[in-house]
Design a protein around this motif. Sequence first.
Motif, short mmCIF file in Angstrom:
data_model
loop_
_atom_site.label_atom_id
_atom_site.label_comp_id
_atom_site.label_asym_id
_atom_site.label_seq_id
_atom_site.Cartn_x
_atom_site.Cartn_y
_atom_site.Cartn_z
N GLY A 1 19.31 -4.00 14.14
CA GLY A 1 19.58 -3.10 12.92
C GLY A 1 18.57 -2.88 11.90
N GLU A 2 18.14 -4.03 11.51
CA GLU A 2 17.65 -3.38 10.36
C GLU A 2 16.08 -3.20 10.36
N HIS A 3 15.90 -2.76 9.20
CA HIS A 3 13.86 -2.01 9.74
C HIS A 3 13.56 -2.07 8.17
N ILE A 4 12.27 -1.87 8.69
CA ILE A 4 11.30 -2.12 7.03
C ILE A 4 10.18 -1.40 7.18
N HIS A 5 9.69 -0.37 6.10
CA HIS A 5 8.71 0.44 6.05
C HIS A 5 7.39 -0.15 5.56
N ILE A 6 6.04 0.00 5.74
CA ILE A 6 4.76 -0.63 5.93
C ILE A 6 3.74 0.90 5.26
N PRO A 7 3.84 0.30 3.72
CA PRO A 7 2.97 1.72 4.00
C PRO A 7 1.21 1.84 3.91
N PRO A 8 0.91 2.59 3.69
CA PRO A 8 -0.70 2.95 4.40
C PRO A 8 -1.05 1.78 3.68
N VAL A 9 -2.30 1.42 4.35
CA VAL A 9 -2.97 -0.03 3.54
C VAL A 9 -2.46 -1.02 2.59
N THR A 10 -1.26 -1.50 3.90
CA THR A 10 -0.57 -2.52 3.43
C THR A 10 -1.12 -3.65 4.38
N ASN A 11 -1.22 -4.73 4.02
CA ASN A 11 -2.01 -5.53 4.94
C ASN A 11 -0.11 -5.70 5.59
N HIS A 12 -0.21 -6.75 6.91
CA HIS A 12 1.73 -5.94 7.59
C HIS A 12 1.48 -7.31 9.13
N ARG A 13 2.08 -7.88 9.35
CA ARG A 13 2.56 -8.51 10.80
C ARG A 13 3.73 -8.85 11.38
N VAL A 14 4.29 -8.71 12.16
CA VAL A 14 4.77 -9.34 13.02
C VAL A 14 4.88 -9.73 13.62
N GLY A 15 5.84 -11.30 13.78
CA GLY A 15 5.98 -12.04 15.06
C GLY A 15 6.87 -12.18 15.69
N ARG B 1 -2.54 5.98 8.00
CA ARG B 1 -0.35 5.82 8.68
C ARG B 1 0.05 4.80 7.17
N GLY B 2 1.49 5.08 7.47
CA GLY B 2 2.65 3.66 7.43
C GLY B 2 3.03 3.66 8.62
N GLN B 3 4.02 3.35 8.34
CA GLN B 3 5.12 2.66 9.30
C GLN B 3 5.94 2.19 8.98
N HIS B 4 7.37 2.34 10.02
CA HIS B 4 8.38 2.48 9.83
C HIS B 4 9.20 1.58 10.93
N TRP B 5 9.35 0.41 10.57
CA TRP B 5 9.49 -0.37 12.44
C TRP B 5 11.55 -0.41 12.14
N VAL B 6 11.83 -0.55 13.06
CA VAL B 6 13.31 -0.81 13.31
C VAL B 6 13.20 -1.30 14.88
N VAL B 7 14.28 -3.14 14.27
CA VAL B 7 14.68 -4.20 14.98
C VAL B 7 15.33 -3.87 16.38
N VAL B 8 15.48 -3.54 17.37
CA VAL B 8 16.63 -3.78 18.24
C VAL B 8 17.03 -4.55 19.33
N ARG B 9 15.78 -5.93 19.06
CA ARG B 9 16.01 -7.05 20.58
C ARG B 9 15.22 -7.96 19.56
N GLY B 10 16.18 -9.38 19.19
CA GLY B 10 15.50 -10.24 18.52
C GLY B 10 15.47 -10.88 17.13
N VAL B 11 14.31 -11.07 16.69
CA VAL B 11 13.89 -11.49 14.73
C VAL B 11 13.19 -11.36 15.14
N ALA B 12 12.42 -10.20 14.27
CA ALA B 12 10.84 -10.06 13.55
C ALA B 12 10.62 -10.86 12.24
N ASP B 13 9.80 -11.47 12.49
CA ASP B 13 9.36 -12.19 11.46
C ASP B 13 8.25 -11.50 10.39
N VAL B 14 8.33 -11.21 9.20
CA VAL B 14 7.67 -9.98 9.10
C VAL B 14 7.16 -10.57 8.07
#
Length: 114
Positions: free
Chosen positions: A67-81, A42-55
């Motif tokens: 209000g910003e967003h990011i796409h995480i393609p399948p098989v991509t190392n990722h983390r949010v903090g 699976r891939g993921q699409h993240w939209v931040v609605v509160r706070g600031v995401a460290d990606v």
Amino acid sequence: MRESDERPWGRYEVLEEGPGFKVKRLEVKPGARLSLQRHMRRGQHWVVVRGVADVVCGDNKLQVNVGEHIHIPPVTNHRVGNSGSTLLTIIEVQLGDYLGEDDIVRLQDDYQRK
């Protein structure tokens, strides 16, 4: 009743799901972060609605604001903090042929999960 789960970093709730997609709300506690991970189906699409995401997305490190967003393609190392002092809330849209919670490969985890 909606699926939800408490995690060491905060919680998630499934808002909607259907064939090939799932929509979740992620709430990340101040000072917490999810594991460095990847998903094979699976891939993921993240939209931040509160706070600031460290990606982390592949080799990139960035901050994603409300209000910003990011796409995480399948098989991509990722983390949010959340390095902020308030709750971080993200709407996550998962897309793929398999969306089970077991489609995760944890590479690093602050909570020693496998």
